[in-house]
Design a protein around this motif. Structure first.
Motif, PDB file in Angstrom:
ATOM      1  N   MET A   1       0.829  -1.177   0.000  1.00 14.09           N
ATOM      2  CA  MET A   1       0.000   0.000   0.000  1.00 14.09           C
ATOM      3  C   MET A   1       0.876   1.245   0.000  1.00 14.09           C
ATOM      4  O   MET A   1       1.860   1.321   0.720  1.00 14.09           O
ATOM      5  N   ALA A   2       0.542   2.223  -0.791  1.00 16.63           N
ATOM      6  CA  ALA A   2       1.331   3.448  -0.908  1.00 16.63           C
ATOM      7  C   ALA A   2       1.159   4.328   0.327  1.00 16.63           C
ATOM      8  O   ALA A   2       0.098   4.360   0.940  1.00 16.63           O
ATOM      9  N   THR A   3       2.224   5.038   0.668  1.00 16.99           N
ATOM     10  CA  THR A   3       2.169   6.012   1.748  1.00 16.99           C
ATOM     11  C   THR A   3       1.627   7.310   1.189  1.00 16.99           C
ATOM     12  O   THR A   3       2.094   7.789   0.163  1.00 16.99           O
ATOM     13  N   ASN A   4       0.659   7.886   1.844  1.00 16.10           N
ATOM     14  CA  ASN A   4       0.050   9.121   1.375  1.00 16.10           C
ATOM     15  C   ASN A   4       0.298  10.264   2.349  1.00 16.10           C
ATOM     16  O   ASN A   4      -0.623  10.929   2.783  1.00 16.10           O
ATOM     17  N   ASN A   5       1.559  10.490   2.713  1.00 13.44           N
ATOM     18  CA  ASN A   5       1.893  11.629   3.555  1.00 13.44           C
ATOM     19  C   ASN A   5       1.703  12.899   2.748  1.00 13.44           C
ATOM     20  O   ASN A   5       1.955  12.915   1.542  1.00 13.44           O
ATOM     21  N   THR A   6       1.271  13.972   3.399  1.00 11.61           N
ATOM     22  CA  THR A   6       1.080  15.239   2.693  1.00 11.61           C
ATOM     23  C   THR A   6       1.664  16.384   3.502  1.00 11.61           C
ATOM     24  O   THR A   6       1.688  16.353   4.736  1.00 11.61           O
ATOM     25  N   ILE A   7       2.134  17.390   2.784  1.00 11.23           N
ATOM     26  CA  ILE A   7       2.547  18.661   3.372  1.00 11.23           C
ATOM     27  C   ILE A   7       1.894  19.745   2.532  1.00 11.23           C
ATOM     28  O   ILE A   7       2.103  19.805   1.316  1.00 11.23           O
ATOM     29  N   VAL A   8       1.084  20.578   3.174  1.00 10.71           N
ATOM     30  CA  VAL A   8       0.418  21.677   2.472  1.00 10.71           C
ATOM     31  C   VAL A   8       0.520  22.949   3.311  1.00 10.71           C
ATOM     32  O   VAL A   8       0.693  22.891   4.526  1.00 10.71           O
ATOM     33  N   ALA A   9       0.411  24.084   2.634  1.00  8.92           N
ATOM     34  CA  ALA A   9       0.308  25.364   3.337  1.00  8.92           C
ATOM     35  C   ALA A   9      -1.141  25.545   3.747  1.00  8.92           C
ATOM     36  O   ALA A   9      -2.056  25.280   2.970  1.00  8.92           O
ATOM     37  N   GLU A  10      -1.348  25.950   4.988  1.00  9.02           N
ATOM     38  CA  GLU A  10      -2.706  26.090   5.505  1.00  9.02           C
ATOM     39  C   GLU A  10      -2.803  27.331   6.387  1.00  9.02           C
ATOM     40  O   GLU A  10      -1.883  27.631   7.151  1.00  9.02           O
ATOM     41  N   SER A  11      -3.910  28.046   6.272  1.00 10.58           N
ATOM     42  CA  SER A  11      -4.156  29.202   7.136  1.00 10.58           C
ATOM     43  C   SER A  11      -4.773  28.729   8.445  1.00 10.58           C
ATOM     44  O   SER A  11      -5.785  28.024   8.443  1.00 10.58           O
ATOM     45  N   VAL A  12      -4.133  29.087   9.542  1.00  9.43           N
ATOM     46  CA  VAL A  12      -4.610  28.734  10.881  1.00  9.43           C
ATOM     47  C   VAL A  12      -4.322  29.907  11.814  1.00  9.43           C
ATOM     48  O   VAL A  12      -3.581  30.822  11.462  1.00  9.43           O
ATOM     49  N   LEU A  13      -4.880  29.846  13.008  1.00  9.96           N
ATOM     50  CA  LEU A  13      -4.521  30.827  14.018  1.00  9.96           C
ATOM     51  C   LEU A  13      -3.142  30.474  14.561  1.00  9.96           C
ATOM     52  O   LEU A  13      -2.927  29.358  15.036  1.00  9.96           O
ATOM     53  N   ASN A  14      -2.199  31.409  14.448  1.00 12.79           N
ATOM     54  CA  ASN A  14      -0.844  31.154  14.928  1.00 12.79           C
ATOM     55  C   ASN A  14      -0.809  31.240  16.458  1.00 12.79           C
ATOM     56  O   ASN A  14      -1.840  31.487  17.093  1.00 12.79           O
ATOM     57  N   PRO A  15       0.359  31.035  17.073  1.00 12.12           N
ATOM     58  CA  PRO A  15       0.416  31.054  18.543  1.00 12.12           C
ATOM     59  C   PRO A  15      -0.049  32.378  19.167  1.00 12.12           C
ATOM     60  O   PRO A  15      -0.448  32.400  20.334  1.00 12.12           O
ATOM     61  N   SER A  16      -0.022  33.467  18.406  1.00 11.26           N
ATOM     62  CA  SER A  16      -0.498  34.766  18.914  1.00 11.26           C
ATOM     63  C   SER A  16      -1.981  34.974  18.666  1.00 11.26           C
ATOM     64  O   SER A  16      -2.532  36.024  18.995  1.00 11.26           O
ATOM     65  N   GLY A  17      -2.651  34.000  18.027  1.00 13.01           N
ATOM     66  CA  GLY A  17      -4.076  34.095  17.752  1.00 13.01           C
ATOM     67  C   GLY A  17      -4.422  34.858  16.490  1.00 13.01           C
ATOM     68  O   GLY A  17      -5.568  35.238  16.278  1.00 13.01           O
ATOM     69  N   VAL A  18      -3.418  35.069  15.615  1.00 10.59           N
ATOM     70  CA  VAL A  18      -3.605  35.788  14.358  1.00 10.59           C
ATOM     71  C   VAL A  18      -3.641  34.782  13.213  1.00 10.59           C
ATOM     72  O   VAL A  18      -2.844  33.840  13.193  1.00 10.59           O
ATOM     73  N   LEU A  19      -4.544  34.977  12.259  1.00 12.64           N
ATOM     74  CA  LEU A  19      -4.612  34.082  11.106  1.00 12.64           C
ATOM     75  C   LEU A  19      -3.331  34.205  10.293  1.00 12.64           C
ATOM     76  O   LEU A  19      -2.920  35.299   9.914  1.00 12.64           O
ATOM     77  N   ASP A  20      -2.658  33.086  10.045  1.00 12.38           N
ATOM     78  CA  ASP A  20      -1.368  33.069   9.354  1.00 12.38           C
ATOM     79  C   ASP A  20      -1.211  31.727   8.649  1.00 12.38           C
ATOM     80  O   ASP A  20      -1.974  30.802   8.872  1.00 12.38           O
ATOM     81  N   THR A  21      -0.185  31.615   7.822  1.00 15.50           N
ATOM     82  CA  THR A  21       0.068  30.387   7.073  1.00 15.50           C
ATOM     83  C   THR A  21       1.139  29.551   7.767  1.00 15.50           C
ATOM     84  O   THR A  21       2.154  30.077   8.214  1.00 15.50           O
ATOM     85  N   CYS A  22       0.889  28.245   7.853  1.00 17.77           N
ATOM     86  CA  CYS A  22       1.866  27.316   8.411  1.00 17.77           C
ATOM     87  C   CYS A  22       1.879  26.049   7.563  1.00 17.77           C
ATOM     88  O   CYS A  22       1.077  25.901   6.646  1.00 17.77           O
TER      89      CYS A  22
END
Length: 108
Positions: A1-22
Motif C-alpha cells: 500500500m502506498a504512503t500518502n503523507n502530505t505537506i500543504v500550506a494552511e491558514s490557521v490561528l498562529n500562537p499569537s491568535g492571528v490568522l497566518d500560514t503554516c
C-alpha cells in the motif's frame, strides 16, 4: 500500500491568535521529515519552531549526534534545539502517524 503523507500550506490561528500560514503535515505512518544539507559549515546551530499535533505525540529531532525527544500536543508549543555539527548534516524530524502544524521555523 502506498504512503500518502502530505505537506500543504494552511491558514490557521498562529500562537499569537492571528490568522497566518503554516505547514500542515499529515502522516499515514511513522515518517521522517528531512531538511537536507541545510548547514554547510561545521559550527553550532539553533533550530527553532512552533509545533502542534492533532493528538499527543512524541516527535524525535535528530541532527548529527544530537537527538531530542519532543512531546507535542494539540496546543502550540515552542521548541528550540542548539546543537554542534561536525559535518554537513540533515535535520530530521521523525513524526508518528498523526497530523502536525509547524510554524515559523528558523535555523541560525
Amino acid at each position: 500500500m502506498a504512503t500518502n503523507n502530505t505537506i500543504v500550506a494552511e491558514s490557521v490561528l498562529n500562537p499569537s491568535g492571528v490568522l497566518d500560514t503554516c505547514s500542515h503535515i499529515t502522516t499515514t505512518k511513522k515518517s521522517d521529515l528531512v531538511i537536507s544539507k541545510c548547514m554547510p559549515y561545521i559550527s553550532t546551530y539553533t533550530f527553532q519552531f512552533w509545533i502542534r499535533s492533532k493528538s499527543s505525540q512524541s516527535v524525535v529531532f535528530t541532527c548529527d549526534s544530537t537527538i531530542r525527544k519532543i512531546k507535542t500536543t494539540s496546543s502550540w508549543q515552542y521548541f528550540t534545539v542548539t546543537f554542534d555539527v561536525s559535518k554537513i548534516s540533515n535535520i530530521v524530524l521523525t513524526l508518528p502517524k498523526s497530523e502536525y502544524w509547524i510554524y515559523n521555523t528558523k535555523l541560525e
